[in-house]
Design a protein around this motif. Structure first.
Motif, PDB file in Angstrom:
ATOM      1  N   PHE A 205       0.835  -1.200   0.000  1.00  0.00           N
ATOM      2  CA  PHE A 205       0.000   0.000   0.000  1.00  0.00           C
ATOM      3  C   PHE A 205       0.870   1.250   0.000  1.00  0.00           C
ATOM      4  O   PHE A 205       0.616   2.201  -0.753  1.00  0.00           O
ATOM      5  N   ALA A 206       1.897   1.262   0.842  1.00  0.00           N
ATOM      6  CA  ALA A 206       2.770   2.434   0.933  1.00  0.00           C
ATOM      7  C   ALA A 206       3.412   2.745  -0.413  1.00  0.00           C
ATOM      8  O   ALA A 206       3.495   3.912  -0.829  1.00  0.00           O
ATOM      9  N   ALA A 207       3.879   1.714  -1.121  1.00  0.00           N
ATOM     10  CA  ALA A 207       4.517   1.924  -2.420  1.00  0.00           C
ATOM     11  C   ALA A 207       3.524   2.476  -3.434  1.00  0.00           C
ATOM     12  O   ALA A 207       3.819   3.430  -4.169  1.00  0.00           O
ATOM     13  N   ARG A 208       2.338   1.900  -3.466  1.00  0.00           N
ATOM     14  CA  ARG A 208       1.345   2.319  -4.445  1.00  0.00           C
ATOM     15  C   ARG A 208       0.810   3.720  -4.168  1.00  0.00           C
ATOM     16  O   ARG A 208       0.643   4.526  -5.080  1.00  0.00           O
ATOM     17  N   ALA A 211       3.290   6.329  -5.189  1.00  0.00           N
ATOM     18  CA  ALA A 211       3.265   6.562  -6.636  1.00  0.00           C
ATOM     19  C   ALA A 211       2.103   7.476  -7.018  1.00  0.00           C
ATOM     20  O   ALA A 211       2.259   8.401  -7.825  1.00  0.00           O
ATOM     21  N   PHE A 212       0.931   7.250  -6.409  1.00  0.00           N
ATOM     22  CA  PHE A 212      -0.235   8.077  -6.727  1.00  0.00           C
ATOM     23  C   PHE A 212      -0.038   9.520  -6.264  1.00  0.00           C
ATOM     24  O   PHE A 212      -0.246  10.470  -7.029  1.00  0.00           O
ATOM     25  N   VAL A 213       0.352   9.693  -5.008  1.00  0.00           N
ATOM     26  CA  VAL A 213       0.422  11.025  -4.415  1.00  0.00           C
ATOM     27  C   VAL A 213       1.459  11.891  -5.117  1.00  0.00           C
ATOM     28  O   VAL A 213       1.211  13.070  -5.412  1.00  0.00           O
ATOM     29  N   ALA A 374      11.088  11.527  -9.440  1.00  0.00           N
ATOM     30  CA  ALA A 374      12.096  10.600  -8.914  1.00  0.00           C
ATOM     31  C   ALA A 374      11.516   9.732  -7.803  1.00  0.00           C
ATOM     32  O   ALA A 374      11.807   8.526  -7.716  1.00  0.00           O
ATOM     33  N   ILE A 375      10.692  10.324  -6.958  1.00  0.00           N
ATOM     34  CA  ILE A 375      10.045   9.546  -5.892  1.00  0.00           C
ATOM     35  C   ILE A 375       9.070   8.534  -6.487  1.00  0.00           C
ATOM     36  O   ILE A 375       8.973   7.391  -6.026  1.00  0.00           O
ATOM     37  N   VAL A 376       8.340   8.940  -7.519  1.00  0.00           N
ATOM     38  CA  VAL A 376       7.435   8.009  -8.199  1.00  0.00           C
ATOM     39  C   VAL A 376       8.213   6.837  -8.779  1.00  0.00           C
ATOM     40  O   VAL A 376       7.783   5.677  -8.693  1.00  0.00           O
ATOM     41  N   LEU A 377       9.372   7.131  -9.371  1.00  0.00           N
ATOM     42  CA  LEU A 377      10.203   6.070  -9.945  1.00  0.00           C
ATOM     43  C   LEU A 377      10.575   5.032  -8.885  1.00  0.00           C
ATOM     44  O   LEU A 377      10.465   3.822  -9.106  1.00  0.00           O
ATOM     45  N   GLY A 378      11.001   5.499  -7.706  1.00  0.00           N
ATOM     46  CA  GLY A 378      11.322   4.570  -6.632  1.00  0.00           C
ATOM     47  C   GLY A 378      10.108   3.808  -6.157  1.00  0.00           C
ATOM     48  O   GLY A 378      10.184   2.606  -5.853  1.00  0.00           O
ATOM     49  N   ALA A 379       8.957   4.479  -6.100  1.00  0.00           N
ATOM     50  CA  ALA A 379       7.740   3.815  -5.650  1.00  0.00           C
ATOM     51  C   ALA A 379       7.283   2.751  -6.640  1.00  0.00           C
ATOM     52  O   ALA A 379       6.820   1.674  -6.241  1.00  0.00           O
ATOM     53  N   VAL A 380       7.396   3.024  -7.936  1.00  0.00           N
ATOM     54  CA  VAL A 380       6.988   2.041  -8.943  1.00  0.00           C
ATOM     55  C   VAL A 380       7.861   0.793  -8.866  1.00  0.00           C
ATOM     56  O   VAL A 380       7.378  -0.337  -9.044  1.00  0.00           O
ATOM     57  N   PHE A 384       6.427  -3.251  -8.158  1.00  0.00           N
ATOM     58  CA  PHE A 384       6.775  -4.514  -8.818  1.00  0.00           C
ATOM     59  C   PHE A 384       7.455  -5.494  -7.873  1.00  0.00           C
ATOM     60  O   PHE A 384       7.329  -6.694  -8.037  1.00  0.00           O
ATOM     61  N   SER A 385       8.166  -4.978  -6.883  1.00  0.00           N
ATOM     62  CA  SER A 385       8.913  -5.878  -5.981  1.00  0.00           C
ATOM     63  C   SER A 385       8.134  -6.281  -4.739  1.00  0.00           C
ATOM     64  O   SER A 385       8.556  -7.178  -4.005  1.00  0.00           O
ATOM     65  N   LEU A 386       6.972  -5.645  -4.492  1.00  0.00           N
ATOM     66  CA  LEU A 386       6.181  -5.952  -3.307  1.00  0.00           C
ATOM     67  C   LEU A 386       4.788  -6.395  -3.735  1.00  0.00           C
ATOM     68  O   LEU A 386       3.820  -5.623  -3.714  1.00  0.00           O
TER      69      LEU A 386
END
Length: 391
Positions: A205-208, A211-213, A374-380, A384-386
Motif C-alpha cells: 500500500f505504501a509503495a502504491r 506513486a499516486f500522491v 524521482a520519488i514516483v520512480l522509486g515507488a513504482v 513490482f517488488s512488493l
C-alpha cells in the motif's frame, strides 16, 4: 453509479475553481484584505483533507451509502450558508463545513469502487471516474465566469448548492450500499487508529499510494505554475491562458478514457509504468525548453511538453489509485482516507514551492516536478517488488 460517484467527488474543483474569479468581489463587499478572503480557500482545503481522515475510517464501520447521502446534504446546506453569509468569518466557517462534508464524495467514491469491483475492473472503474471528474476543472471556471457577472459571488454558491442537490438525487437513485453489515469493522477510536496504522504500514500500500500522491504532485506543480508560465513567460492573455489550460486538461480526459479501455488488455502495473515513463520524458523535454538559449519560452514547445505531461498523468494516476485501494486489505475506507489526505497535504506544500523564484522562472516548477517524478520512480519499483499478500 460511476456518474453519481464522479459528481459527488467533483465538489473539490467546483467549490474552488468556480468562485476564484469572485474573490475580488468578496474583498470589496466585506472590506477585508485579499489574504483574509483567501482564507475561504485555505479553510476549505484543510477541511477537505481532515474530513477524509474522519469519514473514510468511519465508513468501514457504518457503511458507505448513509455517509455519502449525509455528505451531499451537508455540502448543499453549507453552500446555502455561504451564499447567505453576512460576514467574512461566517463565510470561512461555512467553507469549513463545505470542505468537511464534501470530503465524503471523494473518499467514499474510491471505497465503493473497491467494494463492488474485482481485479482489472477496479482500475477500469477508476479510469472512468477520473475521466468524468477531469471535466470538472475544465468547465468549472466557465461556470464561474458565466455566473459572477450576473449573480456575483453569492450566485456561485447558489450554483454549488444546486449541484449538490443534483448529486444528492444521483446518490439516492444510483448508489446502493456497497459494504454489507457482515463485512463492517467494529470498535471505537482506538480500533480506527489501529486500522489506519495497519494500512499505512503495509508495504504494498505504501509503495502504491506514494506513486499516486507524487504523480499528483507533478500535476499540481503544473497547475500551480501554469498561469505564470503561460502569461508572464510565454505572454498569453488571461483568456488565451484559459484556452491553453483547457487544452491541457483535455489531455487528462483523453488518456483516462483510453486507460479505461486498455486495462482489460494490460495490467494496471504496466500502464502505471508507461504513464510514469511519459511523465519523466515530458519533464526532461520541458527542462530542455526552459534552458534553451533563446531566452524566452514559446507557446508551441511549452504546450507540447504540458500536453505530454497531462496525457501521462492521466494514464498513471487512475492505475496508481486502483492499485493503492486494492492493497487496503479490507480497510478501503481507511485506505481511501489516507490516500486523499496525503494527496491534498502534498498539494498544499507543492503550490508555494513552484513560485520561489518569482513569476518569470520555470526552474522551481521543474525542480519540484523532477523531485516528485524521482520519488514516483522509486515507488513504482516497489510496486513490482512488493506483490500483494493474502489478508
Amino acid at each position: 453509479m460511476l456518474v453519481a460517484l464522479a459528481l459527488s467527488g467533483a465538489i473539490g474543483p467546483f467549490a474552488t475553481d468556480t468562485y476564484l474569479p469572485a474573490l475580488p468581489l468578496i474583498v470589496d463587499e466585506f472590506e477585508v484584505s485579499a489574504s483574509t478572503a483567501q482564507l475561504t480557500l485555505t479553510a476549505f482545503m484543510v477541511a477537505l483533507a481532515v474530513g477524509q481522515l474522519v469519514i473514510g475510517p468511519l465508513s468501514d464501520r457504518l457503511g458507505r451509502r448513509g455517509l455519502l447521502i449525509a455528505g451531499s446534504v451537508g455540502t448543499m446546506a453549507a453552500a446555502v450558508a455561504c451564499a447567505l453569509a453576512p460576514s467574512i468569518w461566517v463565510l470561512v466557517l461555512a467553507r469549513v463545513a463545505q470542505g468537511f462534508f464534501g470530503a465524503a464524495g471523494i473518499v467514499l467514491g474510491k471505497a465503493i469502487v473497491v467494494d463492488v469491483g474485482r481485479g482489472p475492473g477496479v482500475a477500469k472503474a477508476f479510469a472512468t471516474l477520473m475521466a468524468i471528474q477531469s471535466v470538472a476543472p475544465v468547465i468549472a471556471p466557465l461556470f464561474g465566469g458565466a455566473v459572477v457577472p450576473f449573480g456575483g459571488w453569492r450566485g456561485v454558491f447558489w450554483l454549488l448548492a444546486a449541484l449538490s442537490a443534483v448529486t444528492l438525487v444521483g446518490v439516492i437513485a444510483a448508489v446502493p450500499e456497497s459494504l454489507p453489515i457482515g463485512d463492517r469493522r467494529g470498535g471505537g477510536l482506538r480500533s480506527t487508529l489501529a486500522d489506519m496504522r495497519a494500512v499505512a504500514s503495509y508495504g504494498p500500500f505504501a509503495a502504491r499510494v506514494t506513486a499516486f500522491v507524487f504523480t499528483f504532485g507533478v500535476l499540481f506543480s503544473y497547475i500551480s505554475a501554469s498561469p505564470f508560465v503561460y502569461q508572464d513567460m510565454v505572454g498569453l492573455s488571461p483568456s488565451a491562458y484559459a484556452v491553453a489550460f483547457t487544452v491541457n486538461a483535455l489531455g487528462i480526459l483523453a488518456s483516462s478514457l483510453a486507460g479505461a479501455r486498455l486495462v482489460g488488455r494490460f495490467a494496471p502495473e504496466k500502464l502505471l509504468l508507461t504513464g510514469m515513463t511519459g511523465m519523466v520524458s515530458a519533464i526532461v523535454y520541458l527542462v530542455v525548453v526552459a534552458l534553451s538559449p533563446a531566452g524566452t519560452l514559446a507557446l508551441a514547445p511549452v504546450t507540447v511538453g504540458f500536453v505530454l505531461l497531462t496525457l501521462s498523468v492521466g494514464l498513471a494516476m487512475p492505475n496508481a489509485a486502483a492499485l493503492s485501494m486494492q492493497a487496503t486489505r479490507g480497510r478501503s475506507g481507511s485506505g481511501s482516507a489516507l490516500l486523499g489526505a496525503a494527496q491534498f497535504g502534498l498539494a498544499a506544500v507543492v503550490s508555494p514551492l513552484t513560485g520561489l523564484a518569482g513569476p518569470h522562472s520555470a526552474i522551481p516548477m521543474l525542480l519540484v516536478m523532477g523531485t516528485c517524478a524521482a520519488i514516483v520512480l522509486g515507488a513504482v519499483r516497489g510496486v513490482f517488488s512488493l506483490p500483494l499478500r493474502a489478508t
